[in-house]
Design a protein around this motif. Structure first.
Motif, mmCIF file in Angstrom:
data_model
loop_
_atom_site.group_PDB
_atom_site.id
_atom_site.type_symbol
_atom_site.label_atom_id
_atom_site.label_comp_id
_atom_site.label_asym_id
_atom_site.label_seq_id
_atom_site.Cartn_x
_atom_site.Cartn_y
_atom_site.Cartn_z
ATOM 1 N N GLY A 94 0.817 -1.354 -0.040
ATOM 2 C CA GLY A 94 0.018 0.071 0.128
ATOM 3 C C GLY A 94 0.944 1.310 -0.033
ATOM 4 N N ILE A 95 1.986 1.327 0.285
ATOM 5 C CA ILE A 95 2.920 2.347 0.590
ATOM 6 C C ILE A 95 4.210 2.269 -0.562
ATOM 7 N N ALA A 96 5.002 1.343 -0.170
ATOM 8 C CA ALA A 96 6.320 1.521 -0.771
ATOM 9 C C ALA A 96 6.263 1.210 -2.212
ATOM 10 N N ALA A 97 5.645 0.286 -2.562
ATOM 11 C CA ALA A 97 5.372 -0.273 -4.114
ATOM 12 C C ALA A 97 4.775 0.817 -4.926
ATOM 13 N N PRO A 98 3.445 1.141 -4.455
ATOM 14 C CA PRO A 98 2.888 2.395 -5.212
ATOM 15 C C PRO A 98 3.891 3.547 -5.502
ATOM 16 N N LEU A 99 4.345 3.787 -4.311
ATOM 17 C CA LEU A 99 5.282 5.185 -4.080
ATOM 18 C C LEU A 99 6.471 4.898 -5.133
ATOM 19 N N LEU A 100 7.028 3.933 -5.277
ATOM 20 C CA LEU A 100 8.208 3.569 -6.170
ATOM 21 C C LEU A 100 7.542 3.673 -7.576
ATOM 22 N N ALA A 101 6.511 3.050 -7.806
ATOM 23 C CA ALA A 101 6.006 2.841 -9.215
ATOM 24 C C ALA A 101 5.614 4.300 -9.730
ATOM 25 N N ARG A 102 5.311 5.321 -8.927
ATOM 26 C CA ARG A 102 4.996 6.653 -9.444
ATOM 27 C C ARG A 102 6.218 7.559 -9.405
ATOM 28 N N LEU A 103 7.387 7.001 -9.195
ATOM 29 C CA LEU A 103 8.683 7.828 -9.113
ATOM 30 C C LEU A 103 9.064 8.024 -10.764
ATOM 31 N N THR A 206 18.222 7.278 13.649
ATOM 32 C CA THR A 206 19.197 8.236 13.551
ATOM 33 C C THR A 206 20.153 7.942 12.220
ATOM 34 N N LEU A 207 19.944 8.934 11.424
ATOM 35 C CA LEU A 207 21.003 9.110 10.160
ATOM 36 C C LEU A 207 22.245 10.320 10.444
ATOM 37 N N ALA A 208 23.509 9.809 10.317
ATOM 38 C CA ALA A 208 24.560 10.721 10.499
ATOM 39 C C ALA A 208 25.334 10.425 9.252
ATOM 40 N N ASP A 209 25.000 11.374 8.324
ATOM 41 C CA ASP A 209 25.821 11.130 6.995
ATOM 42 C C ASP A 209 25.853 9.789 6.504
ATOM 43 N N ALA A 210 24.505 9.197 6.781
ATOM 44 C CA ALA A 210 24.399 7.740 6.087
ATOM 45 C C ALA A 210 24.721 7.760 4.500
ATOM 46 N N SER A 211 25.168 6.770 3.664
ATOM 47 C CA SER A 211 25.408 6.720 2.422
ATOM 48 C C SER A 211 23.917 6.288 1.832
ATOM 49 N N ALA A 212 23.522 6.862 0.919
ATOM 50 C CA ALA A 212 22.138 6.743 0.240
ATOM 51 C C ALA A 212 22.102 6.578 -1.304
ATOM 52 N N GLU A 213 21.063 6.128 -1.923
ATOM 53 C CA GLU A 213 20.856 6.306 -3.281
ATOM 54 C C GLU A 213 19.730 6.843 -3.813
ATOM 55 N N ARG A 214 19.846 7.877 -4.398
ATOM 56 C CA ARG A 214 18.895 8.726 -4.893
ATOM 57 C C ARG A 214 17.850 7.635 -5.845
ATOM 58 N N LEU A 215 16.618 7.642 -5.467
ATOM 59 C CA LEU A 215 15.483 7.050 -6.347
ATOM 60 C C LEU A 215 14.865 7.923 -7.136
ATOM 61 N N SER A 216 14.397 9.390 -6.353
ATOM 62 C CA SER A 216 13.559 9.917 -7.186
ATOM 63 C C SER A 216 14.278 10.802 -8.075
ATOM 64 N N GLY A 217 13.449 11.260 -8.988
ATOM 65 C CA GLY A 217 14.154 12.271 -10.133
ATOM 66 C C GLY A 217 14.545 13.733 -9.612
#
Lengths: 368, 397
Positions: A94-103, A206-217
């Motif tokens: 209901g949340i993660a999959a539809p959100l990713l699909a709309r990116l 808590t995120l302290a300069d955590a390495s991330a991959e950008r998924l949205s445009g």
């Protein structure tokens, strides 16, 4: 009012299918899955949930889903509520999959397939501890050469204990909201997992300069996140409806069998009236849930605010009264209704409580 | 708050000051975080109170008490709860103690009362049964006379702290009569007697307060019968009458409301304390109005008691409002806990979890109390039954 269109017959079939699955496959043993597993759900059943196709309902066919919308997912959530299914149907399907699909980005699409197939479990980390139910965020995303690094504090992240991937919202240097993929085991990520009242889990991180991959445009996704959270709040209402219907059924049965003062409880007028009030609250919820499905844009957000306001109130009433009408046995952990009571507490407040949505309903009032 | 009699207001302050000065810090912390005290914690606190002559203050002087009036006892209980002392377990000092003082033989008084006063024997109460809940007269547990013993067979339900108890006082059926209230007797049994089995019941708050207790050919000496055979209903009513004033827990309500305020002040919503949010503040004010109304209602009843009035259906009215108030205050607490995801601290994470156990907080304490208070409108005669009692007693319906 809109007349229900042809997609709703698909929705009805899906709802029937889900209700049958819950009744047949998801028995009493499975109902305990929340508490028995560190994840807050049973990973084997989570794979079965994926196999049933529940996670791809709101994903377009071109992206591996079945192309449904809120109507279809609501039917599944009602079954989830009726059977008190602990597996992450809501947080993934209901949340993660539809959100990713709309990116609409290659990065998001590449990950989506694994999610729908149940090979990976990803959960959205959006809310922040200093913000409560408020949806604005302060978590920041910093470009570090080719890498992105996130810093901030997120709270109330459902099902994180059973997830392998975090989907985190954060603001970039230009103040645009984006979605980032983070490995929960990565350096700079500190998790605190809590057992919630219903035996499942939530987490703060808590995120302290955590390495991330950008998924949205490059566009700001604040409106998309807002719609996603509205949809989540609505799906929780559909889940609550399933749980409330169950409680009304079992409570009525109990009144017919339990004897005190030489007669069954269903002979006491005060209890007859009480269960009718429970039914009324439940059927009103069914009404406001359907009204959301019928509502066309731009009216849907306000219909959801109304729906969650009414559902929160009704869920609390029905849950409390089913315990009350069961008497002493109703306050024992052993009896199933106590778990519905607790799940309905979660439904009442997930993604915002009655106060939050009453204020939102007022804020979304269209100009006169 | 002001009580109708100035000496009661002064006594309230004495009690609050005593608790602040003498309640061990570890026990105070458990109350604040709603962590179940150990039996040894309770004994420790009872012995401190006893050293001050306050543990069984409501007992007559000849029985080792201070001879408090019902009013003074009421003020004591409410002030203790308000100050954050753990609730005294009533089964010994408040329930069976006064029964033995009133109806017991000299031998029973000598055997049982000293061990209640010095906290060396823990009691529990065997009243409810599976088919006898709000309708207590439906009880079935049989006690058959065989020589020097009664032989007990049957089951009790919702037996609070049976797992801590050395002794139990029971309502048992000694004969079948035309009315179910007849043929009921009041008897005392040693919990270590062969044939007694205890099965824990976990409640909504995931704690172990209550039990099922099974009796399988349990032999109880005849000298443990209190009063005569068939006196059980009369004794149960006497016990109930001594309890009448304590049905509305206004002291506890006060403490919980103040705790709700503290957590709401420390919980942020959109960067601002939740306590400053208008919808929440309005609900808080409403709960405070309900509390002060109940206090005023109780104070008015107390004036009547001070003038010699015996409370009847008014006690049911106090019970109805008292239980509703505890539910609405803790419901408010659960709204704060919802901002923290409804994390429930007593529920441990299973083995193999990668998370840290959530430490108990005042928010999770209130959530746990909300779950526990769902029983407040059920135990001691459900609120529906209380309404029936009043309509019959006041209007003759």
């Amino acid at each position: 009012m809109d007349i229900t269109d042809e997609t709703s017959s698909d929705a009805a079939l899906l709802r029937e299918h889900a209700l049958r699955w819950v009744e047949q496959a998801y028995d009493d043993l499975h109902e305990l899955s929340g508490r028995a597993h560190p994840q807050g759900f049973d990973p084997d059943i989570a794979r079965e949930v994926a196999a049933q196709g529940f996670l791809g309902v709101m994903v377009p066919e071109a992206k591996g889903g079945t192309g449904g919308g809120l109507a279809e997912m609501a039917g599944i959530m009602e079954a989830v509520g009726r059977g008190i299914v602990a597996e992450p149907v809501l947080s993934v399907g209901g949340i993660a999959a539809p959100l990713l699909a709309r990116l609409e980005t290659p990065e998001a699409d590449a990950f989506l397939a694994q999610l729908v197939a149940g090979e990976s479990t990803a959960v959205l980390a959006h809310y922040e501890s200093a913000r409560g139910f408020d949806r604005s965020v302060t978590t920041g995303a910093r470009q570090d050469g080719a890498d992105v690094r996130l810093s901030g504090e997120k709270a109330n992240t459902l099902d994180l204990a059973g997830a392998d991937t975090l989907l985190v919202t954060g603001l970039d240097a230009n103040g645009r909201l984006g979605l980032y993929r983070i490995d929960p085991a990565a350096e700079g990520v500190t998790l605190k997992i809590y057992r919630t009242v219903d035996g499942r889990t939530t987490a703060s991180l808590t995120l302290a300069d955590a390495s991330a991959e950008r998924l949205s445009g490059s566009d700001d996704i604040a409106a998309l996140v807002d719609e996603t959270l509205d949809a989540a709040a609505f799906l929780v209402c559909a889940e609550a409806l399933g749980a409330m219907r169950y409680l009304v059924d079992v409570t009525a049965d109990y009144l017919k069998t339990r004897k005190q003062f030489g007669q069954t409880l269903d002979r006491f007028q005060v209890l007859q009236h009480r269960i009718v009030s429970m039914l009324l609250a439940t059927e009103e919820t069914a009404g406001v849930v359907e009204a959301v499905i019928d509502a066309k844009q731009p009216r849907r957000a306000r219909a959801i605010a109304l729906c969650k306001t009414v559902t929160a109130r009704s869920a609390r009433y029905v849950a409390q009264q089913s315990v009350q009408l069961h008497g002493g046995i109703g306050v024992t952990d052993e009896l199933k209704i106590s778990r519905y009571f607790k799940r309905l507490m979660m439904c009442e407040s997930l993604f915002g409580d009655e106060d939050y949505y009453t204020a939102r309903y007022e804020a979304l009032r269209p100009p006169a | 708050m002001d009580y109708p009699l100035p000496e009661l207001s002064a006594f309230r302050l004495d009690v609050i000051r005593f608790v602040e000065a003498n309640l061990p810090a570890d026990i105070a912390e458990k109350v604040r975080l709603n962590i179940e005290p150990e039996k040894s914690d309770l004994y420790r606190w009872e012995q401190i109170l006893n050293g001050h002559g306050w543990f069984c203050g409501h007992w007559p002087v000849h029985a080792g008490g201070a001879g408090w009036s019902p009013l003074k006892r009421y003020v004591f209980e409410q002030a203790m709860a308000e100050a954050g002392a753990p609730p005294l377990q009533p089964f010994g000092q408040a329930y069976v103690g006064p029964v033995i003082i009133e109806y017991g033989t000299d031998a029973q008084k000598q055997r049982f009362l000293p061990k209640i006063i010095d906290s060396t024997e823990f009691w529990c109460q065997g009243y409810s049964e599976p088919s006898a809940g709000s309708d207590l007269a439906g009880l079935k547990l049989r006690a058959e006379r065989k020589g020097d013993h009664y032989v007990l067979n049957g089951q009790k339900l919702w037996t609070s702290y049976a797992h801590w108890a050395d002794m139990i006082f029971l309502l048992v059926r000694t004969s079948q009569e035309d009315r179910p209230q007849k043929g009921v007797s009041f008897i005392l049994a040693d919990m270590h007697t062969p044939g007694i089995t205890i099965r824990p019941i976990i409640t909504l708050d995931m704690k172990h307060h209550v039990n099922e207790v099974f009796f399988d050919n349990v032999e109880v000496p005849v000298e443990n019968l209190v009063g005569d055979e068939g006196d059980g209903w009369k004794i149960a009513k006497f016990l109930l009458a001594t309890e009448r004033l304590i049905v509305a827990e206004t002291g506890k309500a006060r403490r919980l409301l103040s705790q709700v305020r503290t957590v709401a002040e420390n919980t942020l919503e959109a960067g601002k304390p939740l306590f400053e949010q208008s919808a929440f503040r309005r609900a808080f004010t409403e709960a405070e109005v309900q509390l002060q109304t109940l206090e005023a209602f109780c104070a008015r009843q107390l004036k009547g008691v001070a003038q010699g009035k015996v409370l009847g259906f008014e006690a049911s009215l106090m019970k109805i409002r008292g239980s509703e108030l505890l539910q609405s205050i803790t419901e408010l607490g659960s709204r704060v806990a919802a901002r923290k995801g409804l994390a429930l601290s007593p529920e441990p994470l299973p083995e193999g979890s990668n998370g840290e156990q959530a430490e108990p907080t005042e928010a999770s304490a209130l959530l746990s109390e909300y779950l526990f208070q769902r029983a407040a409108t059920i135990y001691g005669g459900s609120n529906e039954i209380q309404h029936n009692i009043v309509s019959k007693a006041r209007f003759g319906f």
